[in-house]
Every structure is written in C-alpha cells, then in structure tokens.
Design a protein around this motif. Structure first.
Motif, PDB file in Angstrom:
ATOM      1  N   ASN A  88      15.352   0.770 -24.640  1.00 40.11           N
ATOM      2  CA  ASN A  88      15.634   1.895 -25.530  1.00 40.11           C
ATOM      3  C   ASN A  88      14.520   2.935 -25.494  1.00 40.11           C
ATOM      4  N   PHE A  89      13.277   2.482 -25.538  1.00 41.29           N
ATOM      5  CA  PHE A  89      12.130   3.387 -25.523  1.00 41.29           C
ATOM      6  C   PHE A  89      12.140   4.241 -24.257  1.00 41.29           C
ATOM      7  N   ASN A  90      12.367   3.591 -23.122  1.00 43.19           N
ATOM      8  CA  ASN A  90      12.389   4.314 -21.851  1.00 43.19           C
ATOM      9  C   ASN A  90      13.508   5.346 -21.810  1.00 43.19           C
ATOM     10  N   CYS A  91      14.707   4.942 -22.249  1.00 42.35           N
ATOM     11  CA  CYS A  91      15.841   5.872 -22.212  1.00 42.35           C
ATOM     12  C   CYS A  91      15.593   7.090 -23.089  1.00 42.35           C
ATOM     13  N   LEU A  92      14.980   6.894 -24.246  1.00 40.34           N
ATOM     14  CA  LEU A  92      14.649   8.025 -25.111  1.00 40.34           C
ATOM     15  C   LEU A  92      13.634   8.941 -24.438  1.00 40.34           C
ATOM     16  N   ALA A  93      12.603   8.341 -23.854  1.00 42.80           N
ATOM     17  CA  ALA A  93      11.567   9.140 -23.198  1.00 42.80           C
ATOM     18  C   ALA A  93      12.128   9.896 -21.999  1.00 42.80           C
ATOM     19  N   PHE A  94      12.901   9.218 -21.184  1.00 47.35           N
ATOM     20  CA  PHE A  94      13.456   9.857 -19.987  1.00 47.35           C
ATOM     21  C   PHE A  94      14.354  11.039 -20.352  1.00 47.35           C
ATOM     22  N   GLN A  95      15.210  10.847 -21.372  1.00 49.31           N
ATOM     23  CA  GLN A  95      16.144  11.910 -21.738  1.00 49.31           C
ATOM     24  C   GLN A  95      15.429  13.143 -22.290  1.00 49.31           C
ATOM     25  N   ASN A  96      14.270  12.939 -22.899  1.00 44.73           N
ATOM     26  CA  ASN A  96      13.528  14.057 -23.481  1.00 44.73           C
ATOM     27  C   ASN A  96      12.596  14.736 -22.487  1.00 44.73           C
ATOM     28  N   SER A 138       0.840  -1.202   0.000  1.00 43.47           N
ATOM     29  CA  SER A 138       0.000   0.000   0.000  1.00 43.47           C
ATOM     30  C   SER A 138       0.876   1.252   0.000  1.00 43.47           C
ATOM     31  N   ASN A 139       2.106   1.114  -0.483  1.00 39.80           N
ATOM     32  CA  ASN A 139       3.065   2.217  -0.477  1.00 39.80           C
ATOM     33  C   ASN A 139       2.649   3.305  -1.466  1.00 39.80           C
ATOM     34  N   ARG A 140       2.501   4.520  -0.964  1.00 40.89           N
ATOM     35  CA  ARG A 140       2.110   5.630  -1.842  1.00 40.89           C
ATOM     36  C   ARG A 140       3.197   6.700  -1.928  1.00 40.89           C
ATOM     37  N   ASP A 141       4.405   6.360  -1.499  1.00 45.68           N
ATOM     38  CA  ASP A 141       5.505   7.322  -1.578  1.00 45.68           C
ATOM     39  C   ASP A 141       5.881   7.572  -3.038  1.00 45.68           C
ATOM     40  N   PHE A 142       6.291   8.805  -3.341  1.00 49.11           N
ATOM     41  CA  PHE A 142       6.772   9.118  -4.683  1.00 49.11           C
ATOM     42  C   PHE A 142       7.687  10.334  -4.604  1.00 49.11           C
ATOM     43  N   ASN A 143       8.500  10.486  -5.630  1.00 48.81           N
ATOM     44  CA  ASN A 143       9.323  11.689  -5.735  1.00 48.81           C
ATOM     45  C   ASN A 143       9.522  12.027  -7.207  1.00 48.81           C
ATOM     46  N   THR A 144       9.869  13.272  -7.478  1.00 44.14           N
ATOM     47  CA  THR A 144      10.058  13.728  -8.853  1.00 44.14           C
ATOM     48  C   THR A 144      11.527  14.036  -9.076  1.00 44.14           C
ATOM     49  N   ILE A 145      12.071  13.505 -10.163  1.00 47.24           N
ATOM     50  CA  ILE A 145      13.487  13.682 -10.474  1.00 47.24           C
ATOM     51  C   ILE A 145      13.635  14.190 -11.901  1.00 47.24           C
ATOM     52  N   THR A 146      14.847  14.588 -12.264  1.00 49.12           N
ATOM     53  CA  THR A 146      15.072  15.066 -13.626  1.00 49.12           C
ATOM     54  C   THR A 146      15.143  13.895 -14.600  1.00 49.12           C
ATOM     55  N   GLY A 147      14.960  14.191 -15.886  1.00 45.33           N
ATOM     56  CA  GLY A 147      15.071  13.162 -16.903  1.00 45.33           C
ATOM     57  C   GLY A 147      16.452  12.538 -16.941  1.00 45.33           C
ATOM     58  N   TYR A 148      17.472  13.359 -16.701  1.00 44.92           N
ATOM     59  CA  TYR A 148      18.844  12.840 -16.672  1.00 44.92           C
ATOM     60  C   TYR A 148      19.016  11.850 -15.518  1.00 44.92           C
ATOM     61  N   GLN A 149      18.534  12.222 -14.331  1.00 43.73           N
ATOM     62  CA  GLN A 149      18.637  11.323 -13.178  1.00 43.73           C
ATOM     63  C   GLN A 149      17.898  10.011 -13.434  1.00 43.73           C
ATOM     64  N   ALA A 150      16.746  10.119 -14.079  1.00 45.33           N
ATOM     65  CA  ALA A 150      15.968   8.913 -14.383  1.00 45.33           C
ATOM     66  C   ALA A 150      16.704   8.016 -15.374  1.00 45.33           C
ATOM     67  N   THR A 151      17.400   8.629 -16.332  1.00 52.55           N
ATOM     68  CA  THR A 151      18.169   7.853 -17.306  1.00 52.55           C
ATOM     69  C   THR A 151      19.299   7.099 -16.615  1.00 52.55           C
ATOM     70  N   VAL A 152      19.981   7.757 -15.692  1.00 55.28           N
ATOM     71  CA  VAL A 152      21.047   7.103 -14.928  1.00 55.28           C
ATOM     72  C   VAL A 152      20.486   5.913 -14.159  1.00 55.28           C
ATOM     73  N   LYS A 153      19.357   6.102 -13.498  1.00 53.32           N
ATOM     74  CA  LYS A 153      18.751   5.019 -12.720  1.00 53.32           C
ATOM     75  C   LYS A 153      18.278   3.879 -13.619  1.00 53.32           C
ATOM     76  N   MET A 154      17.728   4.225 -14.777  1.00 52.18           N
ATOM     77  CA  MET A 154      17.282   3.190 -15.704  1.00 52.18           C
ATOM     78  C   MET A 154      18.452   2.332 -16.169  1.00 52.18           C
ATOM     79  N   LEU A 155      19.542   2.974 -16.580  1.00 53.39           N
ATOM     80  CA  LEU A 155      20.711   2.238 -17.062  1.00 53.39           C
ATOM     81  C   LEU A 155      21.429   1.496 -15.947  1.00 53.39           C
ATOM     82  N   SER A 156      21.139   1.865 -14.701  1.00 52.83           N
ATOM     83  CA  SER A 156      21.713   1.175 -13.545  1.00 52.83           C
ATOM     84  C   SER A 156      20.768   0.114 -12.991  1.00 52.83           C
ATOM     85  N   TYR A 157      19.676  -0.150 -13.719  1.00 55.86           N
ATOM     86  CA  TYR A 157      18.709  -1.178 -13.340  1.00 55.86           C
ATOM     87  C   TYR A 157      18.044  -0.899 -11.992  1.00 55.86           C
TER      88      TYR A 157
END
Length: 329
Positions: free
Chosen positions: A181-189, A128-147
């Motif tokens: 690939n799709f996610n990385c493109l979306a995150f970077q943009n 039932s976790n409802r925690d969330f945070n907002t980050i930059t697209g660059y930060q999200a790309t780093v996290k995506m590529l780091s699994y």
C-alpha cells in the motif's frame, strides 16, 4: 545529503546484529540508523541499545507493540535525513545499499528510486548491473501491482519532503500488505520514478516467525483486505489498473493458499482454505490480463490445472534449505 534508514525491530534477536552491522558498514557515511523496537519480548531491544551506545549514528526508539506499520511511521516522524529508506530487522544489505539508491534518485532528480530485484536464501547471487531507467508514476504502479517489483518497502528510497507533502504513511490497520500500500501511494503521487536492477538487499526467508514461514490465518485475511485498501486509494482509474488490482488480489490469495498447504493447515483453516483454493483456480486467467513475467504466467497455468504442484515444489526447495512453514495454533 543525510539518509535515514528505518528498521522496525520485533523479536529478531537471532538476526538483528547482522542487520545493524550491514548498515554500519555502508560505504555512504552520512546516514542515521533508526531502530524502532516495537515491544520486543526477547533481547532485541537490549541489543539495539548496545549498538546505539557504541555508534552515534544509531538512534533507538522503544515503543509498545503496535505493529510494523506503526513502527515504520514512528521512524519516518523521527527521521532527520532528506531521504528515507527501509530495512527489515531480520534482513541485511550490501555495503552500497544506500549509495546506489541515493545515486539513482539524485542522478535523475526523482522523489522515489528503487531496485527491481533482491537476493534471498534461495537466490543469493549478487551482481554488478548498473542499468536503470526512469518511468512515470502510473507505469510504476502498474508494474508494482503486477509483481514486477518487490512489493515490500525495502530496496527503495524516498525523499522525505515528498512523503510529508503527500501525507504518505503506512496504514496501521495492516499487518500484511502494508508496504504494498505504501509503495502504491508513493508511486501514484510521483511524476517519475527511477528503476535500477542492481541487487543490494538480502531478503531472509528462514526466519521462523516471518509471515512467509509462519502461517497466521488472521494476518493473511488482513493481506487480502490490504488489496481492497489499495483499490480504495487509487488515484488513477483505468481498466488497466483495475485488472492489476484484481490480479494482485488473486496473487495474494495464491500465496496464502501455498502457505496453508505448506503448513498442513487445510483442516484448521477450512473456510479460509476453501476461499483461497477457489480464488486460485477460478481467477488464474488474470495473469494474462496484466504485464506479468512469463514465469508468473506459467505459475498461473499450473495453479489452474493442479494447485498442489506449486506448494510441493516450494516444499522441496525449502527442504534443501532446511526452512519449514509452521502454523499458528
């Protein structure tokens, strides 16, 4: 605010009913369900048609077998919703799948929102976790590529106008790593992305035809190529991202190595096995150059010291769940 749910369908007769019914039972009602039958040779297409005849929210598109990337692109082009999310035809979702993701996107006014954890056959505990945070697209790309996030396109929601404005579609030459690939493109943009932690997606690991249970050498070679495609399409050029891409290549090679061993394909795929084994041992240190989890770093150390340990542990877990890994003959 209509949401289009795109489902690529290919030979998933055993699973498609549960998938579709989990979408029909969404607590958020303003949805359309787009089932793209990608040349199924079993009864999947007929099952989709039956559901469409009984529910006006369901649209079925039949096309010649062109691959999962083509199927999803077909769905994007056909979508009439303002937001788009994806579900695989052999998976299923919680009733708040759409409402939770849409709420994250609207509450924080972002073009992409995701949840960072999914359920599977090996870990099916909800929360039932409802925690969330907002980050930059660059930060999200780093996290995506780091699994740190699920690398597939599921468990995410995208504003359709955002995708079209930036010409973000799936690379149809990719059969593995296409969502990555799709996610990385979306995150970077995207300037900002909102990340939640609520588990709302069930990722099935017992489908005998899945890429994670059916080892196909050509597909996994394509998966390594997918990392090269990510690198080629990087919008940011930093040493941090360069390390992340190198880690993603290593991680993909280790996943391929695990499946080769699990399916006893070492002799049949000798050259590819040797490549994956060499990369697995030689570049394990890359896990210490990127912000991966402690669990992934432990995995890297074990793979460096004794690579067969990881697939052995995986085999024990799969044995308990009666999940076998086969190879293409």
């Amino acid at each position: 605010m209509k949401v289009s749910i795109i489902v690529p369908v290919h030979n998933v007769t055993q699973y498609i009913a549960r998938c579709v019914e989990s979408l029909q039972n969404q607590e958020y009602s303003d949805i359309e369900i787009i089932l793209v039958d990608d040349g199924s040779t079993d009864s999947s297409g007929c099952i989709c048609d039956r559901y469409a005849n009984a529910d006006a929210r369901i649209k079925v598109i039949h096309q010649e077998n062109s691959g999962v990337s083509s199927a999803r692109n077909t769905g994007i082009k056909a979508a009439s919703g303002e937001y788009i999310c994806f579900v695989d035809g052999d998976d299923y979702v919680q009733k708040d799948y759409v409402s939770y993701l849409l709420q994250l996107a609207l509450k924080t006014n972002v073009p992409v929102a995701i949840t960072s954890s999914v359920m599977s056959d090996f870990d099916n505990k909800s929360d039932s976790n409802r925690d969330f945070n907002t980050i930059t697209g660059y930060q999200a790309t780093v996290k995506m590529l780091s699994y740190r996030f699920p690398i597939g396109c599921y468990s995410k929601i995208f504003k359709k106008r955002f995708l079209l404005d930036h010409n973000i579609f799936f690379f149809e030459s990719l059969s593995v790593g296409e969502g990555f690939n799709f996610n990385c493109l979306a995150f970077q943009n995207a300037e900002r992305i909102t990340v939640g932690e609520h588990r709302i997606y069930h990722y099935r690991k017992d489908n005998p035809n899945s890429v994670t249970t059916f080892f196909n050498q050509e597909k996994w070679k394509n998966g390594l190529h997918a990392i090269d495609v990510i690198n080629k399409n990087l919008l940011f050029h930093t040493s941090e991202l360069d390390n992340c891409v190198k880690y993603a290549y290593w991680r993909t090679a280790t996943d391929a190595y695990d499946l080769i061993v699990l399916s006893n394909s070492q002799k049949q795929c000798k050259d590819f096995y040797n490549l994956c084994y060499r990369v697995t041992r030689k570049y394990a240190f890359r896990a210490f150059t990127v912000p991966v989890s402690a669990k992934d770093r432990i995995r890297a150390v074990v793979l460096f010291i004794c690579p067969p340990v990881i697939p052995w542990v995986m085999s024990q877990r799969r044995r308990i769940k009666h999940v076998k890994v086969k190879t293409q003959r």
